[in-house]
Design a protein around this motif. Structure first.
Motif, PDB file in Angstrom:
ATOM      1  N   THR A 143       0.538  -0.965   0.169  1.00 43.78           N
ATOM      2  CA  THR A 143       0.367  -0.232   0.104  1.00 43.78           C
ATOM      3  C   THR A 143       0.722   1.341  -0.047  1.00 43.78           C
ATOM      4  O   THR A 143       0.404   2.547  -0.408  1.00 43.78           O
ATOM      5  N   VAL A 144       2.299   1.537   0.480  1.00 46.05           N
ATOM      6  CA  VAL A 144       3.259   2.160   1.161  1.00 46.05           C
ATOM      7  C   VAL A 144       2.996   3.236  -0.748  1.00 46.05           C
ATOM      8  O   VAL A 144       3.716   3.549  -1.088  1.00 46.05           O
ATOM      9  N   ASP A 145       3.795   1.596  -0.492  1.00 43.22           N
ATOM     10  CA  ASP A 145       4.684   1.178  -2.069  1.00 43.22           C
ATOM     11  C   ASP A 145       3.445   1.786  -2.957  1.00 43.22           C
ATOM     12  O   ASP A 145       4.027   3.243  -4.033  1.00 43.22           O
ATOM     13  N   ALA A 146       2.587   1.588  -3.420  1.00 42.85           N
ATOM     14  CA  ALA A 146       1.747   2.054  -4.492  1.00 42.85           C
ATOM     15  C   ALA A 146       1.892   3.788  -4.439  1.00 42.85           C
ATOM     16  O   ALA A 146       0.930   3.912  -4.903  1.00 42.85           O
ATOM     17  N   LEU A 147       0.813   3.516  -2.825  1.00 47.15           N
ATOM     18  CA  LEU A 147       1.028   5.070  -2.704  1.00 47.15           C
ATOM     19  C   LEU A 147       1.833   6.281  -3.325  1.00 47.15           C
ATOM     20  O   LEU A 147       1.499   7.269  -3.755  1.00 47.15           O
ATOM     21  N   ASP A 148       3.280   6.129  -2.038  1.00 49.86           N
ATOM     22  CA  ASP A 148       4.520   6.317  -3.846  1.00 49.86           C
ATOM     23  C   ASP A 148       4.868   6.238  -5.022  1.00 49.86           C
ATOM     24  O   ASP A 148       5.016   7.503  -5.423  1.00 49.86           O
ATOM     25  N   LEU A 149       4.442   5.158  -5.957  1.00 53.75           N
ATOM     26  CA  LEU A 149       4.491   6.101  -6.890  1.00 53.75           C
ATOM     27  C   LEU A 149       2.851   5.783  -7.536  1.00 53.75           C
ATOM     28  O   LEU A 149       4.303   6.822  -8.132  1.00 53.75           O
ATOM     29  N   ALA A 150       2.190   6.380  -6.825  1.00 52.15           N
ATOM     30  CA  ALA A 150       0.906   7.092  -7.891  1.00 52.15           C
ATOM     31  C   ALA A 150       1.555   8.847  -7.668  1.00 52.15           C
ATOM     32  O   ALA A 150       1.092   9.204  -8.177  1.00 52.15           O
ATOM     33  N   GLU A 151       2.134   8.960  -6.351  1.00 45.51           N
ATOM     34  CA  GLU A 151       2.296  10.095  -5.856  1.00 45.51           C
ATOM     35  C   GLU A 151       3.250  11.124  -6.867  1.00 45.51           C
ATOM     36  O   GLU A 151       2.942  11.756  -7.790  1.00 45.51           O
ATOM     37  N   VAL A 152       4.510   9.910  -6.761  1.00 40.82           N
ATOM     38  CA  VAL A 152       5.246  10.341  -7.917  1.00 40.82           C
ATOM     39  C   VAL A 152       5.194  10.789  -9.545  1.00 40.82           C
ATOM     40  O   VAL A 152       4.738  11.404 -10.380  1.00 40.82           O
ATOM     41  N   THR A 153       3.843   9.891 -10.219  1.00 36.51           N
ATOM     42  CA  THR A 153       3.648   9.040 -11.306  1.00 36.51           C
ATOM     43  C   THR A 153       2.217  10.614 -11.619  1.00 36.51           C
ATOM     44  O   THR A 153       2.612  11.524 -12.702  1.00 36.51           O
ATOM     45  N   ILE A 154       1.599  11.368 -10.407  1.00 35.37           N
ATOM     46  CA  ILE A 154       0.809  12.076 -10.959  1.00 35.37           C
ATOM     47  C   ILE A 154       1.413  13.809 -11.310  1.00 35.37           C
ATOM     48  O   ILE A 154       1.951  14.609 -11.559  1.00 35.37           O
ATOM     49  N   ARG A 155       2.308  13.767  -9.655  1.00 34.67           N
ATOM     50  CA  ARG A 155       3.653  14.721  -9.547  1.00 34.67           C
ATOM     51  C   ARG A 155       4.397  15.046 -11.251  1.00 34.67           C
ATOM     52  O   ARG A 155       4.375  16.376 -11.746  1.00 34.67           O
ATOM     53  N   GLU A 156       4.849  13.716 -11.648  1.00 32.15           N
ATOM     54  CA  GLU A 156       5.776  14.276 -13.110  1.00 32.15           C
ATOM     55  C   GLU A 156       4.763  14.632 -14.099  1.00 32.15           C
ATOM     56  O   GLU A 156       4.879  15.357 -15.103  1.00 32.15           O
ATOM     57  N   ALA A 157       3.625  14.373 -13.763  1.00 33.21           N
ATOM     58  CA  ALA A 157       2.180  14.664 -15.092  1.00 33.21           C
ATOM     59  C   ALA A 157       2.332  16.002 -14.796  1.00 33.21           C
ATOM     60  O   ALA A 157       1.855  16.624 -16.070  1.00 33.21           O
ATOM     61  N   LEU A 158       1.827  16.535 -13.631  1.00 38.16           N
ATOM     62  CA  LEU A 158       1.578  17.620 -13.369  1.00 38.16           C
ATOM     63  C   LEU A 158       2.577  18.859 -13.776  1.00 38.16           C
ATOM     64  O   LEU A 158       2.575  19.282 -14.843  1.00 38.16           O
ATOM     65  N   ASP A 159       4.470  17.734 -13.531  1.00 39.56           N
ATOM     66  CA  ASP A 159       5.150  18.872 -14.077  1.00 39.56           C
ATOM     67  C   ASP A 159       5.562  19.165 -15.343  1.00 39.56           C
ATOM     68  O   ASP A 159       5.565  20.303 -15.922  1.00 39.56           O
ATOM     69  N   ASP A 160       4.630  17.970 -16.249  1.00 40.73           N
ATOM     70  CA  ASP A 160       5.209  18.169 -18.053  1.00 40.73           C
ATOM     71  C   ASP A 160       3.752  18.986 -18.138  1.00 40.73           C
ATOM     72  O   ASP A 160       3.803  19.591 -19.295  1.00 40.73           O
ATOM     73  N   LEU A 161       2.906  19.308 -17.393  1.00 39.72           N
ATOM     74  CA  LEU A 161       1.764  19.905 -17.325  1.00 39.72           C
ATOM     75  C   LEU A 161       1.704  21.101 -17.736  1.00 39.72           C
ATOM     76  O   LEU A 161       1.313  22.025 -17.927  1.00 39.72           O
ATOM     77  N   THR A 162       2.885  21.997 -16.382  1.00 37.35           N
ATOM     78  CA  THR A 162       3.033  23.493 -16.005  1.00 37.35           C
ATOM     79  C   THR A 162       4.626  23.776 -17.368  1.00 37.35           C
ATOM     80  O   THR A 162       4.731  24.358 -17.518  1.00 37.35           O
ATOM     81  N   ALA A 163       4.949  22.277 -18.254  1.00 36.15           N
ATOM     82  CA  ALA A 163       6.215  22.979 -18.062  1.00 36.15           C
ATOM     83  C   ALA A 163       5.548  23.384 -19.504  1.00 36.15           C
ATOM     84  O   ALA A 163       5.507  23.698 -20.241  1.00 36.15           O
TER      85      ALA A 163
END
Length: 81
Positions: free
Chosen positions: A61-81
């Motif tokens: 669960t902790v690992d999946a949430l870590d991966l989810a946060e990183v994935t969403i944050r990277e997508a957000l960074d791509d969107l704001t770039a």
């Protein structure tokens, strides 16, 4: 042997709920705001799961949430770039 659990795509889940709407256009700002909320919610869920597991970063669960946060944050960074 039991059948493997089918993991549905989010689009399939939302479509089945009747909440997948393309009639009301969303702006890039709407998407960014929703993604920022998702990052915050995922971090909150991570903190709770981390406490629940006694700090086990290898918990599924902790690992999946870590991966989810990183994935969403990277997508957000791509969107704001």
């Amino acid at each position: 042997m039991p059948e493997p659990t089918q993991i549905l795509d989010l689009a399939d889940i939302l479509d089945a709920e009747g909440t997948l709407d393309t009639d009301s256009p969303a702006t890039d700002a709407d998407v960014r705001t929703a993604m920022q909320i998702a990052v915050t919610a995922t971090r909150d869920a991570y903190r709770i799961a981390y406490k629940n597991t006694g700090g086990d970063v290898d918990s599924d669960t902790v690992d999946a949430l870590d991966l989810a946060e990183v994935t969403i944050r990277e997508a957000l960074d791509d969107l704001t770039a």
